[in-house]
Enzyme design. Sequence first.
Site, PDB file in Angstrom:
ATOM      1  N   ASN A 169     -63.383  20.765  53.064  1.00  0.00           N
ATOM      2  CA  ASN A 169     -63.146  20.195  51.728  1.00  0.00           C
ATOM      3  C   ASN A 169     -63.856  18.869  51.459  1.00  0.00           C
ATOM      4  OD1 ASN A 169     -61.410  18.828  53.469  1.00  0.00           O
ATOM      5  ND2 ASN A 169     -59.864  18.529  51.887  1.00  0.00           N
ATOM      6  N   GLU A 192     -55.897  14.587  61.848  1.00  0.00           N
ATOM      7  CA  GLU A 192     -55.612  14.286  60.437  1.00  0.00           C
ATOM      8  C   GLU A 192     -55.317  15.614  59.765  1.00  0.00           C
ATOM      9  OE1 GLU A 192     -55.012  11.463  59.203  1.00  0.00           O
ATOM     10  OE2 GLU A 192     -55.731  10.276  60.897  1.00  0.00           O
ATOM     11  N   CYS A 227     -56.641  16.572  50.984  1.00  0.00           N
ATOM     12  CA  CYS A 227     -55.425  16.302  51.757  1.00  0.00           C
ATOM     13  C   CYS A 227     -54.568  15.269  51.048  1.00  0.00           C
ATOM     14  CB  CYS A 227     -55.797  15.836  53.151  1.00  0.00           C
ATOM     15  SG  CYS A 227     -56.957  14.480  53.129  1.00  0.00           S
TER      16      CYS A 227
HETATM   17  P1  NAD Z   1     -58.610  24.541  59.282  1.00  0.00           P
HETATM   18  O1  NAD Z   1     -57.572  23.978  60.189  1.00  0.00           O
HETATM   19  O2  NAD Z   1     -58.555  25.984  58.973  1.00  0.00           O
HETATM   20  O3  NAD Z   1     -60.062  24.261  59.853  1.00  0.00           O
HETATM   21  C1  NAD Z   1     -60.494  22.965  60.211  1.00  0.00           C
HETATM   22  C2  NAD Z   1     -61.584  23.081  61.272  1.00  0.00           C
HETATM   23  O4  NAD Z   1     -61.002  23.613  62.461  1.00  0.00           O
HETATM   24  C3  NAD Z   1     -62.715  24.037  60.900  1.00  0.00           C
HETATM   25  O5  NAD Z   1     -63.934  23.539  61.416  1.00  0.00           O
HETATM   26  C4  NAD Z   1     -62.326  25.310  61.622  1.00  0.00           C
HETATM   27  O6  NAD Z   1     -63.425  26.155  61.915  1.00  0.00           O
HETATM   28  C5  NAD Z   1     -61.723  24.743  62.899  1.00  0.00           C
HETATM   29  N1  NAD Z   1     -60.789  25.657  63.560  1.00  0.00           N
HETATM   30  C6  NAD Z   1     -60.080  26.676  63.013  1.00  0.00           C
HETATM   31  N2  NAD Z   1     -59.347  27.286  63.971  1.00  0.00           N
HETATM   32  C7  NAD Z   1     -59.579  26.631  65.119  1.00  0.00           C
HETATM   33  C8  NAD Z   1     -59.104  26.771  66.459  1.00  0.00           C
HETATM   34  N3  NAD Z   1     -58.223  27.714  66.787  1.00  0.00           N
HETATM   35  N4  NAD Z   1     -59.549  25.911  67.394  1.00  0.00           N
HETATM   36  C9  NAD Z   1     -60.418  24.917  67.068  1.00  0.00           C
HETATM   37  N5  NAD Z   1     -60.918  24.748  65.839  1.00  0.00           N
HETATM   38  C10 NAD Z   1     -60.497  25.577  64.865  1.00  0.00           C
HETATM   39  O7  NAD Z   1     -58.539  23.656  57.939  1.00  0.00           O
HETATM   40  P2  NAD Z   1     -59.413  23.826  56.619  1.00  0.00           P
HETATM   41  O8  NAD Z   1     -58.902  25.006  55.872  1.00  0.00           O
HETATM   42  O9  NAD Z   1     -60.878  23.732  56.924  1.00  0.00           O
HETATM   43  O10 NAD Z   1     -59.048  22.481  55.835  1.00  0.00           O
HETATM   44  C11 NAD Z   1     -57.941  22.353  55.018  1.00  0.00           C
HETATM   45  C12 NAD Z   1     -56.843  21.546  55.682  1.00  0.00           C
HETATM   46  O11 NAD Z   1     -57.368  20.303  56.129  1.00  0.00           O
HETATM   47  C13 NAD Z   1     -55.703  21.200  54.756  1.00  0.00           C
HETATM   48  O12 NAD Z   1     -54.466  21.358  55.421  1.00  0.00           O
HETATM   49  C14 NAD Z   1     -55.925  19.716  54.465  1.00  0.00           C
HETATM   50  O13 NAD Z   1     -54.778  19.013  54.097  1.00  0.00           O
HETATM   51  C15 NAD Z   1     -56.494  19.243  55.737  1.00  0.00           C
HETATM   52  N6  NAD Z   1     -57.238  18.011  55.542  1.00  0.00           N
HETATM   53  C16 NAD Z   1     -56.710  16.834  56.024  1.00  0.00           C
HETATM   54  C17 NAD Z   1     -57.387  15.630  55.821  1.00  0.00           C
HETATM   55  C18 NAD Z   1     -56.837  14.340  56.359  1.00  0.00           C
HETATM   56  O14 NAD Z   1     -57.615  13.420  56.534  1.00  0.00           O
HETATM   57  N7  NAD Z   1     -55.552  14.230  56.625  1.00  0.00           N
HETATM   58  C19 NAD Z   1     -58.602  15.625  55.120  1.00  0.00           C
HETATM   59  C20 NAD Z   1     -59.095  16.840  54.638  1.00  0.00           C
HETATM   60  C21 NAD Z   1     -58.414  18.020  54.865  1.00  0.00           C
END
Ligand code: NAD
Length: 491
Positions: free
Chosen positions: A157, A255, A289
């Site tokens: 995102n 995060e 987020c």
């Molecule tokens: P996601 O957890 O699906 O993926 C995040 C990353 O992790 C991607 O690169 C993905 O390929 C990787 N990933 C997925 N499964 C994995 C595994 N089993 N092992 C290791 N890596 C893995 O999240 P998303 O859909 O890309 O992002 C949306 C989420 O991120 C929302 O919950 C949002 O709130 C959160 N977010 C948080 C912040 C913050 O700073 N707090 C900022 C932006 C987004």
Amino acid sequence: MAHATSARTYGNYIGGEWRPAATGETFDDRNPANRAEVIATFAASGADEAEAAITAAAEAAAGWRRTSPIARANILYKASNILEARVGDVGRDLTREEGKTLKEGIGETGRAVQILRYFAGEAQQPTGEHYPSASITTLLYTMDEPLGVVGIITPWNFPIAIPAWKIAPALAFGNTVVLKPASQSPLSAFHFVEALIEAGLPAGVLNVVTGGGAAVGTRLVEDERVVGISFTGSSQVGAGLRQIAAARGAKIQLELGGKNPAIVLADADIDQALQHIVNGAMMSSGQKCTATSRAIVERSLSERFTDLLSSKIASLRVGDPLGSDTQIGPLIDDEAADRVAAEVKSAKDDGSDLLVGGGRLTDNGRGDGAFVAPALFAGVDPDSRLGQEELFGPVLGVIPVDSVDEAIAVANRVRYGLSASLFTRDLGKALHFVQGIQAGIVHVNSETAGAEPQVPFGGMKGSSSYSREQGKAARDFYTQIKTVYIDPPAS
Ligand code: NAD
């Protein structure tokens, strides 16, 4: 090297070389506003490529930690200038792959430029501390040393800002990096990495591997050579990674999600509150987020404020994010759009009062993309799914309350604690809110989203791991302390 518009195939960047996946397999990065359009193609890698990247980062670690912080700063600064010269093209690519509006895409790219400059400055700041000792002849001080190899896993995102705010401090403070960007929007991260390569980053210091989260991401967290892991993404994936890291004693920073409240008191500047809440809830299609998902409104104002929200949200222009008058683009993909539309339908079926939006939009060419009409619910039960769970889409719920204390109690009654806003003219109530709210980022009279790079960023409770990113706090994660006692020889 091509920038911006041409559909190029990217390999992994390992040890200073571009390498395809060993299997030769690739995946497409598609435009969520027009899924037939392939923006670029990337290597569908697995654990082998992750291991090769870790090896390259481990081999480069000794040289990079011995590189002067001033020299590291110069590379970051040069990269900031390279990226700045491309901000329009890179921002456009960001919009094409992620779906936020062009203004937001360019704005986020500009943020990455600013982050590089900030951490170029941080690398040159004094570090460590000099302490008095019980012995008058002892020189007693601390040093901030790099961790070594750091694994960075990022979500789709903020496809350039989040890689930037992790990679820039990691490099500035002397670590080498393996980045695993999200598969829905990896191109922006590659533009960022290319700027650093062109700025003269030595081979192996920064490596990038694309591919599935479970295959590539998990390997980064499992490997003993990766000393620190910085992850931003969903709470579910983060929870699993925390366990893997804990089992081998790695340093990990998470995060995660948010369910961010904006409280509106009866004395608020209504136009200001309205604008900030609609922006906070709907910009980037609510996929931040820090997006506002709960408007907690003092009851005497709630009916009027809900009506104003409803007409403003209904009038938002949803369409091609490259369009000059578009306010809201698509969601990241069809799966996300279907999921959000299903959540809205199920909340409505359970009796929640849907005032506008919530369905897939397919007219005016929008059937080619992942568009959802921005949605508003009235009279939301704070303990319902709608009041508790992060839906990660353009959905806002209004919760009426009777007092500022009830507002704060409702705001806190979720497992998350990322950001929160209060709208009021009453300084006493503002201070009361700042004291009582459980959130890592607190705003008075501004939106829940929005973060400047020079201050700490992160959440409380289930939104984070009690560490912070950006600002001076970034040094805490990317370094470790060495305490040094130096005594004169006895004779
Ligand atoms: P996601 O957890 O699906 O993926 C995040 C990353 O992790 C991607 O690169 C993905 O390929 C990787 N990933 C997925 N499964 C994995 C595994 N089993 N092992 C290791 N890596 C893995 O999240 P998303 O859909 O890309 O992002 C949306 C989420 O991120 C929302 O919950 C949002 O709130 C959160 N977010 C948080 C912040 C913050 O700073 N707090 C900022 C932006 C987004």
